[in-house]
Design a protein around this motif. Structure first.
Motif, PDB file in Angstrom:
ATOM      1  N   GLY A 161       7.872  -3.838 -29.289  1.00  9.49           N
ATOM      2  CA  GLY A 161       8.792  -3.469 -28.524  1.00  9.49           C
ATOM      3  C   GLY A 161      10.391  -3.032 -29.241  1.00  9.49           C
ATOM      4  N   ALA A 162      10.595  -4.095 -30.065  1.00  8.76           N
ATOM      5  CA  ALA A 162      11.791  -3.996 -31.137  1.00  8.76           C
ATOM      6  C   ALA A 162      11.733  -2.776 -31.857  1.00  8.76           C
ATOM      7  CB  ALA A 162      11.868  -5.398 -31.644  1.00  8.76           C
ATOM      8  N   PRO A 328      14.868   6.997 -22.238  1.00 13.23           N
ATOM      9  CA  PRO A 328      13.542   6.967 -22.989  1.00 13.23           C
ATOM     10  C   PRO A 328      13.835   5.561 -23.873  1.00 13.23           C
ATOM     11  CG  PRO A 328      15.114   8.626 -24.019  1.00 13.23           C
ATOM     12  CD  PRO A 328      15.785   8.417 -22.768  1.00 13.23           C
ATOM     13  N   THR A 329      14.844   4.977 -24.015  1.00 10.56           N
ATOM     14  CA  THR A 329      15.005   3.462 -24.726  1.00 10.56           C
ATOM     15  C   THR A 329      14.496   2.614 -23.699  1.00 10.56           C
ATOM     16  OG1 THR A 329      16.853   4.208 -26.091  1.00 10.56           O
ATOM     17  CG2 THR A 329      16.371   1.991 -25.707  1.00 10.56           C
ATOM     18  N   SER A 330      14.851   2.717 -22.530  1.00 15.65           N
ATOM     19  CA  SER A 330      14.327   1.520 -21.698  1.00 15.65           C
ATOM     20  C   SER A 330      12.820   1.846 -21.592  1.00 15.65           C
ATOM     21  CB  SER A 330      15.195   1.768 -20.448  1.00 15.65           C
ATOM     22  OG  SER A 330      14.983   2.735 -19.653  1.00 15.65           O
ATOM     23  N   VAL A 331      12.168   2.780 -21.419  1.00 11.92           N
ATOM     24  CA  VAL A 331      11.008   3.017 -21.296  1.00 11.92           C
ATOM     25  C   VAL A 331      10.085   2.817 -22.215  1.00 11.92           C
ATOM     26  CG1 VAL A 331       9.040   4.873 -20.309  1.00 11.92           C
ATOM     27  CG2 VAL A 331      11.291   5.140 -19.190  1.00 11.92           C
ATOM     28  N   SER A 387       7.804   8.658 -23.617  1.00 15.96           N
ATOM     29  CA  SER A 387       8.440   7.228 -23.854  1.00 15.96           C
ATOM     30  C   SER A 387       7.267   6.069 -23.323  1.00 15.96           C
ATOM     31  CB  SER A 387       9.526   7.041 -23.359  1.00 15.96           C
ATOM     32  OG  SER A 387      10.652   8.040 -23.596  1.00 15.96           O
ATOM     33  N   ILE A 388       6.616   6.105 -22.374  1.00 20.83           N
ATOM     34  CA  ILE A 388       5.500   5.173 -22.145  1.00 20.83           C
ATOM     35  C   ILE A 388       4.405   5.126 -23.211  1.00 20.83           C
ATOM     36  CG2 ILE A 388       3.610   4.859 -20.637  1.00 20.83           C
ATOM     37  CD1 ILE A 388       5.293   5.769 -18.105  1.00 20.83           C
ATOM     38  N   ALA A 389       4.001   6.230 -23.623  1.00 20.31           N
ATOM     39  CA  ALA A 389       3.006   6.302 -24.825  1.00 20.31           C
ATOM     40  C   ALA A 389       3.617   6.110 -26.080  1.00 20.31           C
ATOM     41  CB  ALA A 389       2.288   7.926 -24.835  1.00 20.31           C
ATOM     42  N   ASP A 390       4.872   6.303 -26.271  1.00 17.80           N
ATOM     43  CA  ASP A 390       5.568   6.055 -27.707  1.00 17.80           C
ATOM     44  C   ASP A 390       5.598   4.341 -27.786  1.00 17.80           C
ATOM     45  OD1 ASP A 390       7.496   5.119 -29.453  1.00 17.80           O
ATOM     46  OD2 ASP A 390       8.443   7.037 -29.267  1.00 17.80           O
TER      47      ASP A 390
END
Length: 487
Positions: A161-162, A328-331, A387-390
């Motif tokens: 996540g980081a 996108p960052t939060s997702v 972003s989910i997939a990322d």
């Protein structure tokens, strides 16, 4: 190489279980530190993107050389990742982590103080070297501190996540800092971040101690592998600008291939090779390398094109561009945090395939919405899906890379998959930038804005196709049901 605490326990006659080299009461704090270090390395790949116009004006970069601010970091980082991973295994993980963070801090200071392009590009290259030491060290320490399975998956979810968020946070933070304090701040902030991580490393991670069978560092292998990868990446990065027929590009590519050929011969004859042959027999690791390459070539490149779209097509300033990445960052963070749980429950292959399917659909949606006169709201569905997939894929591919690998080889395994991701970032961006800029030559004003938007759309559709190809590769991932790879 056993972890520090494992060696301490063994020396005291109380050997710890394999895979748990850190005292349990410190593992949470250590995981937080390693995730923080990963965030620093990850965010710096793109923190300068928003600041590039300001950097170019202040230091006198030409339009052709400005991209080198990004590529100097990418070339050095990609070339030294395998070296960094093996050095962590053989020379000590804390030792290499400290070295990498120190290089990062010093190079960041030099980059912010630079008054000419040459000095700043050299500083960016040293930053890349520091990152190449830090990245595999953080991953190797986690992989040896947490047992394979649910425990490690959870830890890698936090670490991932980081890392995944860092790519996006870099653009966001770069916009805020550039707008508020000037371009120099995107370098100086790393001095503070890396300095803090350096202090915490001494406090939380035990010193490396010698123990067990003495191992030699395969210097010929390290030099030939690092030189070969670095020269090939240099050729790929500079080829579009210098021309593929340029003597410098041809020479770099030729010498790079020759060095990799020599590396293969050296490895076959080495008693303690940089890249152990039995490690390469791990089919999951090999699949993870390919997925990592494709991930950075596709998902990693999207950030660059979104930043260009926001600034050159939509007319956002640095701060507005950074704000555009809040969603996108939060997702991404959420996706990465849940990735470990998803892998534990559904397995590696199913998690990867599902996430990549969502990512491909999201990239297609983005491609249709990235029009010259489109709104940010129109981008939201595609941004959320991508972003989910990322976040999920980033974490899952590193879980795959550690599967079935012994503790003493986690560093080099991390270096191998990290090299794949680094080279993928360079190759993907080089190809996609070439495609995106194909119809913009000689244009200016409104015509250039429209052509830029169309070029970005083309690149994003190619990204969607690349994600689809990665999905097919993910279908071949089959975690072994046997014991870890033999030493």
């Amino acid at each position: 190489m056993p972890g520090p605490a494992a060696e301490t326990g063994a020396a005291a006659g109380r050997p710890l279980p394999q895979g748990v080299p850190l005292a349990r009461d410190r593992r949470g704090a250590t995981l937080a530190l390693l995730s923080f270090a990963m965030l620093i390395v990850s965010l710096d790949q793109y923190i300068v993107v928003v600041a590039l116009p300001s950097i170019g004006r202040a230091l006198g970069y030409s339009a052709q050389t400005l991209q080198s601010v990004i590529s100097a970091y990418a070339v050095a980082s990609s070339g030294f990742l395998l070296f960094g991973g093996r050095a962590a295994d053989v020379l000590g993980r804390r030792r290499m982590l400290v070295t990498g963070l120190a290089l990062y801090a010093v190079a960041s200071l030099a980059g912010g103080l630079a008054t000419v392009p040459g000095v700043q590009l050299a500083a960016r290259a040293v930053q890349g070297l520091g990152g190449a030491l830090v990245f595999p060290c953080t991953l190797a320490i986690i992989d040896t501190a947490f047992a394979e399975g649910r425990e490690r998956n959870r830890a890698l979810g936090i670490w991932g996540g980081a890392g995944a968020a860092g790519l996006v946070v870099g653009v966001l933070l770069g916009g805020v800092l550039t707008r508020s304090f000037g371009w120099e701040a995107v370098f100086f902030v790393n001095v503070l971040l890396a300095g803090a991580a350096l202090i915490l490393t001494f406090l939380l991670i035990d010193a490396d101690k010698s123990g067990g069978r003495r191992r030699k560092f395969d210097l010929p292998g390290a030099l030939t592998a690092t030189g070969g990868v670095t020269l090939l990446v240099f050729a790929l990065v500079q080829g579009p600008a210098a021309g593929w027929a340029s003597p410098w590009i041809l020479a770099a590519a030729t010498v790079g291939l020759l060095l990799l050929g020599v590396f293969t011969v050296v490895e076959r004859r080495s008693r303690d090779p940089l890249m152990p042959p039995k490690l390469l027999a791990n089919r999951v690791l090999k699949s993870a390398v390919v997925v990592a390459f494709m991930f950075m070539a596709t998902f990693g490149s999207l950030l660059y094109f979104l930043s260009i779209h926001f600034q050159k097509v939509q007319g956002y300033d640095a701060l507005e561009t950074g704000a555009g990445f809040l969603l996108p960052t939060s997702v991404v963070v959420a996706g990465s945090a849940f990735a470990g749980k998803l892998v534990t429950r559904f397995g590696l292959r199913k998690t990867l395939v599902t996430a990549l399917a969502i990512g491909a659909a999201g990239a297609i949606a983005l491609g249709f919405s990235l029009t010259p006169d489109g709104s940010y709201a129109a981008l939201i569905p595609g941004l959320i899906a991508v972003s989910i997939a990322d976040g999920v894929v980033f974490t899952t591919m590193f879980i795959a890379a550690a599967t079935g690998v012994t503790d003493r080889q986690q560093g080099v395994a991390s270096g191998i998959v990290s090299t794949g991701s680094g080279v993928g970032a360079v190759v993907g961006l080089a190809i996609l930038v070439l495609l995106a800029n194909a119809g913009t030559e000689g244009l200016f004003g409104e015509g250039l804005r429209i052509a830029t938007a169309e070029g970005i759309r083309t690149a994003v559709f190619v990204v969607a196709a690349g994600i689809g190809a990665t999905l097919l590769i993910a279908l071949t991932v089959r975690p072994p049901g046997t014991a870890p790879v033999a030493r």
